[in-house]
Scaffold this motif. Structure first.
Motif, short mmCIF file in Angstrom:
data_model
loop_
_atom_site.label_atom_id
_atom_site.label_comp_id
_atom_site.label_asym_id
_atom_site.label_seq_id
_atom_site.Cartn_x
_atom_site.Cartn_y
_atom_site.Cartn_z
N VAL A 84 -11.62 -6.05 -12.82
CA VAL A 84 -11.78 -4.63 -12.55
C VAL A 84 -13.13 -4.37 -11.90
O VAL A 84 -13.27 -3.52 -11.02
N ARG A 85 -14.14 -5.14 -12.32
CA ARG A 85 -15.47 -4.96 -11.74
C ARG A 85 -15.44 -5.26 -10.24
O ARG A 85 -15.95 -4.48 -9.43
N ARG A 86 -14.83 -6.38 -9.86
CA ARG A 86 -14.82 -6.77 -8.44
C ARG A 86 -13.98 -5.80 -7.61
O ARG A 86 -14.37 -5.41 -6.51
N LEU A 87 -12.82 -5.42 -8.14
CA LEU A 87 -11.98 -4.48 -7.41
C LEU A 87 -12.69 -3.13 -7.30
O LEU A 87 -12.62 -2.46 -6.26
N GLY A 88 -13.38 -2.74 -8.36
CA GLY A 88 -14.14 -1.50 -8.31
C GLY A 88 -15.26 -1.55 -7.29
O GLY A 88 -15.55 -0.55 -6.61
N GLU A 89 -15.88 -2.71 -7.12
CA GLU A 89 -16.91 -2.87 -6.08
C GLU A 89 -16.30 -2.70 -4.69
O GLU A 89 -16.92 -2.10 -3.80
N ALA A 90 -15.08 -3.21 -4.52
CA ALA A 90 -14.40 -3.05 -3.23
C ALA A 90 -14.08 -1.58 -2.98
O ALA A 90 -14.23 -1.08 -1.85
N VAL A 91 -13.64 -0.88 -4.01
CA VAL A 91 -13.35 0.55 -3.87
C VAL A 91 -14.61 1.31 -3.49
O VAL A 91 -14.60 2.17 -2.59
N ALA A 92 -15.72 1.03 -4.16
CA ALA A 92 -16.98 1.70 -3.86
C ALA A 92 -17.44 1.39 -2.43
O ALA A 92 -17.92 2.28 -1.70
N PHE A 93 -17.29 0.13 -2.02
CA PHE A 93 -17.65 -0.30 -0.66
C PHE A 93 -16.82 0.47 0.36
O PHE A 93 -17.35 1.00 1.35
N ALA A 94 -15.51 0.54 0.14
CA ALA A 94 -14.62 1.23 1.08
C ALA A 94 -14.88 2.73 1.08
O ALA A 94 -14.89 3.37 2.15
N GLU A 95 -15.10 3.30 -0.08
CA GLU A 95 -15.32 4.74 -0.18
C GLU A 95 -16.58 5.14 0.58
O GLU A 95 -16.61 6.14 1.30
N ALA A 136 5.60 -5.09 -4.62
CA ALA A 136 5.75 -6.49 -4.21
C ALA A 136 5.39 -7.49 -5.30
O ALA A 136 5.57 -8.69 -5.11
N GLY A 137 4.84 -7.01 -6.42
CA GLY A 137 4.53 -7.92 -7.52
C GLY A 137 3.32 -8.82 -7.27
O GLY A 137 3.20 -9.88 -7.87
N VAL A 138 2.40 -8.39 -6.42
CA VAL A 138 1.22 -9.19 -6.10
C VAL A 138 0.26 -9.19 -7.29
O VAL A 138 -0.01 -8.15 -7.89
N ARG A 139 -0.28 -10.39 -7.58
CA ARG A 139 -1.27 -10.53 -8.65
C ARG A 139 -2.53 -11.26 -8.15
O ARG A 139 -3.43 -11.53 -8.94
N ASP A 140 -2.58 -11.58 -6.87
CA ASP A 140 -3.71 -12.29 -6.29
C ASP A 140 -4.88 -11.31 -6.13
O ASP A 140 -4.79 -10.34 -5.37
N GLU A 141 -5.97 -11.59 -6.82
CA GLU A 141 -7.12 -10.68 -6.81
C GLU A 141 -7.67 -10.48 -5.40
O GLU A 141 -7.98 -9.35 -4.99
N ASP A 142 -7.81 -11.57 -4.64
CA ASP A 142 -8.34 -11.45 -3.29
C ASP A 142 -7.45 -10.58 -2.42
O ASP A 142 -7.95 -9.81 -1.58
N LEU A 143 -6.15 -10.67 -2.60
CA LEU A 143 -5.25 -9.88 -1.78
C LEU A 143 -5.35 -8.39 -2.14
O LEU A 143 -5.28 -7.53 -1.26
N LEU A 144 -5.56 -8.09 -3.41
CA LEU A 144 -5.74 -6.69 -3.80
C LEU A 144 -7.06 -6.14 -3.27
O LEU A 144 -7.14 -4.99 -2.83
N VAL A 145 -8.09 -6.97 -3.29
CA VAL A 145 -9.37 -6.56 -2.71
C VAL A 145 -9.19 -6.31 -1.20
O VAL A 145 -9.69 -5.31 -0.66
#
Length: 207
Positions: free
Chosen positions: A28-39, A68-77
């Protein structure tokens, strides 16, 4: 005919809460960093119908996970960041430095190139879409999720002519890419039927 519409994950708090059950290993921390970066990168950009740009980015994540059932963290980022190079001042190098080479590569694949001097923008766009036929499987999932987010509410686009051209382009380039990808093959099939009134020669809507 109806088609599946996504949009429940419209803010980061919802994504963080809803992601816990299907993908507990995703940071969640890494995905949240991506969200903040994009925002920060997209700033006050809006989608054609007026919604904040971040909603589209989170919608892509929702489609990848819940559809699509994706669970790959890099792909979600990559889903969160897929437009930052194309639509903001951020560079591919910045994406790679912050989020790694896989994310940089996949974002690069879905970034439409700028036309060179004298090039026809329509031809550049068409060449980019044709090139996706050779894309890695992860890139296909990313692009299909991006396009499904863009077209699932196609009737809300403010320009009727764009609705028709986007429908034609999606049927020509993206629907074939969905063949053999079970969720997207079914989803785009239903979507195509729901918007068949946008085909050339179809009678104009009366309301």
């Amino acid at each position: 005919m109806t088609h599946r519409v996504f949009g429940a994950w419209h803010d980061w708090d919802t994504v963080r809460r809803e992601l816990a059950a299907p993908a507990p290993h995703v940071s969640v921390r890494r995905l949240g960093e991506a969200v903040a970066f994009a925002e920060e990168a997209h700033g006050d950009q809006r989608r054609p119908a007026g919604e904040p740009y971040l909603e589209h980015l989170l919608e892509v994540v929702e489609i990848l996970v819940r559809g699509a059932g994706v669970r790959d963290e890099d792909l979600l980022v990559a889903g969160v960041l897929h437009d930052v190079v194309e639509d903001t001042a951020r560079t591919a190098g910045e994406v790679g430095e912050r989020f790694g080479p896989r994310v940089e590569e996949w974002v690069g694949w879905v970034t439409k190139p700028e036309p060179a001097a004298g090039e026809d923008p329509a031809e550049v766009r068409d060449r980019y879409l044709r090139g996706l036929r050779c894309a890695p499987p992860e890139v296909l999932l990313l692009k299909l999720a991006d396009r499904y987010s863009n077209v699932q509410r196609l009737d809300t686009h403010p320009r009727p002519g764009k609705r028709r051209s986007y429908y034609r382009e999606t049927c020509r380039h993206l629907v074939p890419l969905a063949a053999g990808v079970p969720f997207f093959e079914a989803a785009f099939g239903e979507w195509r039927e729901a918007f068949r009134h946008l085909e050339d020669g179809a009678p104009a809507a009366t309301a």
